[in-house]
Design an enzyme around this catalytic site. Structure first.
Site, PDB file in Angstrom:
ATOM      1  CE  LYS A   1     -12.421  38.858   6.648  1.00 23.91           C
ATOM      2  NZ  LYS A   1     -11.300  38.001   6.267  1.00 23.91           N
TER       3      LYS A   1
ATOM      4  CD  GLU B   1     -10.221  33.396   6.190  1.00 27.93           C
ATOM      5  OE1 GLU B   1     -10.444  33.711   7.374  1.00 27.93           O
ATOM      6  OE2 GLU B   1     -10.291  34.213   5.245  1.00 27.93           O
TER       7      GLU B   1
ATOM      8  NE  ARG C   1      -6.762  37.335   1.040  1.00 26.14           N
ATOM      9  CZ  ARG C   1      -6.746  37.962   2.199  1.00 26.14           C
ATOM     10  NH1 ARG C   1      -5.636  38.532   2.613  1.00 26.14           N
ATOM     11  NH2 ARG C   1      -7.828  38.040   2.931  1.00 26.14           N
TER      12      ARG C   1
HETATM   13  C1  3PG Z   1      -8.175  39.036   6.247  1.00 29.82           C
HETATM   14  O1  3PG Z   1      -8.526  38.758   5.133  1.00 29.82           O
HETATM   15  O2  3PG Z   1      -8.812  38.649   7.221  1.00 29.82           O
HETATM   16  C2  3PG Z   1      -7.037  39.946   6.451  1.00 29.82           C
HETATM   17  O3  3PG Z   1      -6.216  40.017   5.346  1.00 29.82           O
HETATM   18  C3  3PG Z   1      -6.245  39.631   7.664  1.00 29.82           C
HETATM   19  O4  3PG Z   1      -5.793  40.839   8.100  1.00 29.82           O
HETATM   20  P1  3PG Z   1      -4.418  40.969   8.857  1.00 29.82           P
HETATM   21  O5  3PG Z   1      -3.349  40.617   7.872  1.00 29.82           O
HETATM   22  O6  3PG Z   1      -4.369  42.407   9.295  1.00 29.82           O
HETATM   23  O7  3PG Z   1      -4.427  40.013  10.004  1.00 29.82           O
END
Ligand code: 3PG
Length: 220
Positions: free
Chosen positions: A139, A51, A55
């Site tokens: 999600k 993914e 960002r």
């Molecule tokens: C996402 O968008 O899924 C999160 O930013 C991932 O979260 P994490 O950095 O706690 O794994």
């Protein structure tokens, strides 16, 4: 969305893809030149479904480069916040889209697009919105911060056919517990690609993290 074009029950082929993957690295790529070696490091560690989040300014170019140069990677786009992001993801050839949430206009556009898509949910109302647009794979975000596995189990009561990809606060220590839940198809997270390793080009370390995760999390 009409019934004929609705996703098949229990997440359909997209759920099958994610459940074969088990773990989805959430990639925030800061430099275009990191994209291909990072993807190669992940694939070398057995992690193929990626993914790439929207960002950073280079995200689109980074995703395009991975698609062009790392054929074993299956690239989706994350952090899709609006229909324009969705269109950009489709235009570059993303295999799927993921969002941290779901506005009515994004859900509508995603349902019409035909792109395998997982909207983000954290509450029952979010889930009802997703279902109303035909999405039964979502999600769960931010998973740990929104109540963790207990919250997921509670949501499974009224929504037994929903399938989840939890992300947010998941790492090597708790990924297996999440994956043991019957309604979890895969977990996502940034732990597979620490920013410090990406910045220093420590690709072997990323491959080692992925190898470890796949060993730990692959079903017997
Ligand atoms: C996402 O968008 O899924 C999160 O930013 C991932 O979260 P994490 O950095 O706690 O794994």
């Amino acid at each position: 969305m009409n019934a004929a074009s609705a996703p098949s029950p229990r997440g359909g082929p997209f759920a099958t893809l994610l459940s074969a993957a088990r773990v989805i690295p959430v990639l925030t790529i800061e430099r275009r030149e990191d994209a291909v070696p990072l993807a190669r490091a992940l694939v070398a560690g057995g992690v193929r479904v990626l993914e790439v989040t929207l960002r950073t300014p280079v995200a689109i170019e980074a995703a395009k480069a991975i698609i062009a140069e790392v054929p074993d990677a299956i690239v989706g786009i994350g952090t899709i916040l609006n229909p324009n992001d969705l269109a950009r993801a489709q235009a570059l050839g993303a295999k799927f889209g993921i969002s941290p949430g779901g506005t009515p206009e994004l859900l509508k556009a995603a349902a019409a697009s035909g792109l395998p898509f997982a909207p983000g949910i954290a509450t029952s109302s979010d889930l009802m919105q997703a279902l109303a647009h035909g999405f039964d794979l979502v999600k769960f975000f931010p998973a740990e911060q929104s109540g963790g596995i207990k919250a997921l189990r509670a949501l499974a009561g009224p929504f037994p056919d929903m399938r989840f990809c939890p992300t947010g606060g998941i790492g090597e220590a708790n990924a297996a517990s999440w994956l043991a839940e019957p309604n979890v198809v895969a977990v996502g997270g940034s732990w597979l690609c620490p920013a410090s390793d990406v910045r220093s080009g420590n690709w072997n370390s990323i491959t080692a993290i992925c190898n470890r995760a796949m060993k730990l999390l692959k079903p017997a």
